[in-house]
Design a protein around this motif. Structure first.
Motif, PDB file in Angstrom:
ATOM      1  N   MET A   1       0.832  -1.200   0.000  1.00 46.86           N
ATOM      2  CA  MET A   1       0.000   0.000   0.000  1.00 46.86           C
ATOM      3  C   MET A   1       0.862   1.244   0.000  1.00 46.86           C
ATOM      4  N   THR A   2       0.227   2.349  -0.327  1.00 49.82           N
ATOM      5  CA  THR A   2       0.813   3.671  -0.225  1.00 49.82           C
ATOM      6  C   THR A   2      -0.167   4.525   0.559  1.00 49.82           C
ATOM      7  N   SER A   3       0.331   5.231   1.592  1.00 50.23           N
ATOM      8  CA  SER A   3      -0.538   6.034   2.454  1.00 50.23           C
ATOM      9  C   SER A   3      -0.144   7.501   2.403  1.00 50.23           C
ATOM     10  N   VAL A   4      -1.154   8.351   2.493  1.00 44.87           N
ATOM     11  CA  VAL A   4      -0.952   9.795   2.499  1.00 44.87           C
ATOM     12  C   VAL A   4      -1.799  10.386   3.620  1.00 44.87           C
ATOM     13  N   LEU A   5      -1.180  11.229   4.436  1.00 42.01           N
ATOM     14  CA  LEU A   5      -1.875  11.887   5.540  1.00 42.01           C
ATOM     15  C   LEU A   5      -2.502  13.192   5.073  1.00 42.01           C
ATOM     16  N   HIS A   6      -3.771  13.376   5.427  1.00 38.43           N
ATOM     17  CA  HIS A   6      -4.440  14.669   5.270  1.00 38.43           C
ATOM     18  C   HIS A   6      -4.844  15.106   6.670  1.00 38.43           C
ATOM     19  N   THR A   7      -4.569  16.346   7.008  1.00 43.08           N
ATOM     20  CA  THR A   7      -4.910  16.824   8.352  1.00 43.08           C
ATOM     21  C   THR A   7      -6.062  17.803   8.361  1.00 43.08           C
ATOM     22  N   TRP A   8      -6.494  18.243   7.187  1.00 43.33           N
ATOM     23  CA  TRP A   8      -7.601  19.191   7.102  1.00 43.33           C
ATOM     24  C   TRP A   8      -8.638  18.650   6.136  1.00 43.33           C
ATOM     25  N   GLY A   9      -9.899  18.889   6.454  1.00 49.84           N
ATOM     26  CA  GLY A   9     -10.989  18.483   5.577  1.00 49.84           C
ATOM     27  C   GLY A   9     -11.335  19.573   4.580  1.00 49.84           C
ATOM     28  N   SER A  10     -12.305  19.286   3.729  1.00 51.13           N
ATOM     29  CA  SER A  10     -12.702  20.245   2.697  1.00 51.13           C
ATOM     30  C   SER A  10     -13.294  21.519   3.295  1.00 51.13           C
ATOM     31  N   ALA A  11     -13.814  21.434   4.526  1.00 45.04           N
ATOM     32  CA  ALA A  11     -14.365  22.625   5.199  1.00 45.04           C
ATOM     33  C   ALA A  11     -13.267  23.431   5.898  1.00 45.04           C
ATOM     34  N   MET A  12     -12.003  23.060   5.655  1.00 41.73           N
ATOM     35  CA  MET A  12     -10.842  23.728   6.252  1.00 41.73           C
ATOM     36  C   MET A  12     -10.852  23.678   7.784  1.00 41.73           C
ATOM     37  N   THR A  13     -11.292  22.566   8.308  1.00 37.34           N
ATOM     38  CA  THR A  13     -11.228  22.312   9.745  1.00 37.34           C
ATOM     39  C   THR A  13     -10.270  21.147   9.970  1.00 37.34           C
ATOM     40  N   HIS A  14      -9.722  21.073  11.170  1.00 38.28           N
ATOM     41  CA  HIS A  14      -8.797  19.985  11.494  1.00 38.28           C
ATOM     42  C   HIS A  14      -9.562  18.670  11.423  1.00 38.28           C
ATOM     43  N   HIS A  15      -9.122  17.789  10.543  1.00 39.62           N
ATOM     44  CA  HIS A  15      -9.838  16.540  10.256  1.00 39.62           C
ATOM     45  C   HIS A  15      -8.812  15.495   9.814  1.00 39.62           C
ATOM     46  N   PRO A  16      -8.022  14.946  10.770  1.00 36.72           N
ATOM     47  CA  PRO A  16      -6.959  14.020  10.376  1.00 36.72           C
ATOM     48  C   PRO A  16      -7.496  12.691   9.851  1.00 36.72           C
ATOM     49  N   HIS A  17      -6.964  12.307   8.702  1.00 36.27           N
ATOM     50  CA  HIS A  17      -7.332  11.036   8.091  1.00 36.27           C
ATOM     51  C   HIS A  17      -6.211  10.607   7.144  1.00 36.27           C
ATOM     52  N   VAL A  18      -6.160   9.315   6.883  1.00 34.13           N
ATOM     53  CA  VAL A  18      -5.148   8.754   5.995  1.00 34.13           C
ATOM     54  C   VAL A  18      -5.851   8.152   4.786  1.00 34.13           C
ATOM     55  N   HIS A  19      -5.363   8.528   3.604  1.00 38.03           N
ATOM     56  CA  HIS A  19      -5.811   7.916   2.350  1.00 38.03           C
ATOM     57  C   HIS A  19      -4.818   6.822   2.007  1.00 38.03           C
ATOM     58  N   VAL A  20      -5.316   5.646   1.699  1.00 40.88           N
ATOM     59  CA  VAL A  20      -4.447   4.516   1.367  1.00 40.88           C
ATOM     60  C   VAL A  20      -4.833   4.000  -0.021  1.00 40.88           C
ATOM     61  N   ILE A  21      -3.858   3.849  -0.866  1.00 47.13           N
ATOM     62  CA  ILE A  21      -4.063   3.246  -2.178  1.00 47.13           C
ATOM     63  C   ILE A  21      -3.504   1.834  -2.084  1.00 47.13           C
ATOM     64  N   VAL A  22      -4.339   0.868  -2.406  1.00 45.50           N
ATOM     65  CA  VAL A  22      -3.930  -0.531  -2.264  1.00 45.50           C
ATOM     66  C   VAL A  22      -4.421  -1.325  -3.474  1.00 45.50           C
ATOM     67  N   ALA A  23      -3.567  -2.219  -3.954  1.00 48.94           N
ATOM     68  CA  ALA A  23      -3.957  -3.100  -5.060  1.00 48.94           C
ATOM     69  C   ALA A  23      -5.014  -4.078  -4.563  1.00 48.94           C
ATOM     70  N   GLY A  24      -5.889  -4.474  -5.443  1.00 50.33           N
ATOM     71  CA  GLY A  24      -6.973  -5.388  -5.080  1.00 50.33           C
ATOM     72  C   GLY A  24      -6.524  -6.830  -5.013  1.00 50.33           C
ATOM     73  N   GLY A  25      -5.535  -7.090  -4.199  1.00 48.43           N
ATOM     74  CA  GLY A  25      -5.025  -8.439  -4.010  1.00 48.43           C
ATOM     75  C   GLY A  25      -3.614  -8.381  -3.473  1.00 48.43           C
ATOM     76  N   GLY A  26      -2.992  -9.536  -3.417  1.00 54.10           N
ATOM     77  CA  GLY A  26      -1.628  -9.609  -2.916  1.00 54.10           C
ATOM     78  C   GLY A  26      -1.045 -10.981  -3.151  1.00 54.10           C
ATOM     79  N   LEU A  27       0.140 -11.171  -2.631  1.00 52.34           N
ATOM     80  CA  LEU A  27       0.807 -12.469  -2.779  1.00 52.34           C
ATOM     81  C   LEU A  27       0.248 -13.468  -1.784  1.00 52.34           C
ATOM     82  N   SER A  28       0.114 -14.696  -2.227  1.00 47.49           N
ATOM     83  CA  SER A  28      -0.290 -15.767  -1.319  1.00 47.49           C
ATOM     84  C   SER A  28       0.764 -15.890  -0.228  1.00 47.49           C
ATOM     85  N   PRO A  29       0.417 -16.487   0.926  1.00 43.71           N
ATOM     86  CA  PRO A  29       1.399 -16.580   2.023  1.00 43.71           C
ATOM     87  C   PRO A  29       2.729 -17.228   1.633  1.00 43.71           C
ATOM     88  N   ASP A  30       2.689 -18.183   0.691  1.00 42.73           N
ATOM     89  CA  ASP A  30       3.943 -18.824   0.274  1.00 42.73           C
ATOM     90  C   ASP A  30       4.640 -18.061  -0.856  1.00 42.73           C
TER      91      ASP A  30
END
Length: 175
Positions: free
Chosen positions: A63-92
Motif C-alpha cells: 500500500m501507499t498512504s498519504v496523511l491529510h490533516t484538514w478536511g474540505s471545510a478547512m477544519t482539522h480533520h486528520p485522516h489517511v488515504h491509502v491506495i492498495v492493489a486489489g489483491g496480494g501475494l499468497s502466504p507462500d
C-alpha cells in the motif's frame, strides 16, 4: 517522478480512508507527531492483518498512504488515504490472490480493528509520557481522566471506507 500506466499492476486498485473521530482529532492537534505516526501504523496494520486473514483475502498486500490533516471545510480533520492493489501475494509467495471484483475488504471489520489498534496505541503513548495536553485538554494528562475519555470511543463507529477510485483519482495517482 511521474508514474506511468505501465508501472501499475494490471489489477483493480482501491482507495481506503481511515478517519480519526473528533475527540481524538483534538488530541492529535496537540500531539501531531505521535498521533499521526500512530494513525499511519494502526491503519497499515489493520489492512495487513485483515488482508492476511484467510477468511478475507489470505494475502500479503502492499500500500501507499498519504496523511491529510484538514478536511474540505478547512477544519482539522486528520485522516489517511491509502491506495492498495486489489489483491496480494499468497502466504507462500507463489501466486497472486485477487479480491472479489469491486470489493476489497469489509469496512466494518476494518473499522473495528483500526479502532482497537489505535486506542491501544494511544493508551500506550499516554502511559509512556509521549502525549502533552494544553488548555481545555489539560485534564487528560491524568491517567484516570484519559482512560475515562477513551471509554465512549471504544464503542463508537469509526469512519473507514474502501471503494474503487474514480477515473479522476486514478489519473491523479499517475501525476
Amino acid at each position: 517522478m511521474a508514474a506511468r500506466m505501465e508501472d501499475l499492476l494490471p489489477v483493480e486498485y482501491f482507495h481506503v480512508v481511515f478517519t480519526l473521530p473528533t475527540p481524538i482529532a483534538d488530541i492529535a492537534y496537540q500531539n501531531k507527531s505521535a498521533v499521526y505516526g500512530l494513525l499511519f501504523k494502526a491503519s497499515a496494520q489493520t489492512l495487513l492483518t485483515i488482508a492476511a486473514d484467510p477468511k478475507h483475502l489470505g494475502a500479503r498486500i502492499g500500500m501507499t498512504s498519504v496523511l491529510h490533516t484538514w478536511g474540505s471545510a478547512m477544519t482539522h480533520h486528520p485522516h489517511v488515504h491509502v491506495i492498495v492493489a486489489g489483491g496480494g501475494l499468497s502466504p507462500d509467495g507463489t501466486r497472486w490472490a485477487a479480491c472479489r471484483p469491486g470489493f476489497f475488504l469489509p469496512v466494518k471489520v476494518l473499522s473495528r480493528l483500526f479502532r482497537r489498534l489505535f486506542l491501544e496505541g494511544l493508551l500506550m503513548l499516554h502511559q509512556a509520557g509521549k502525549l502533552a495536553f494544553f488548555g481545555n485538554l489539560s485534564e487528560l494528562a491524568d491517567p484516570d481522566t484519559f482512560a475515562a475519555h477513551l471509554v465512549p470511543l471504544r464503542k463508537a463507529n469509526w469512519v473507514v471506507y474502501a471503494k474503487p477510485p474514480s477515473a479522476a483519482r486514478r489519473r491523479y495517482w499517475l501525476i
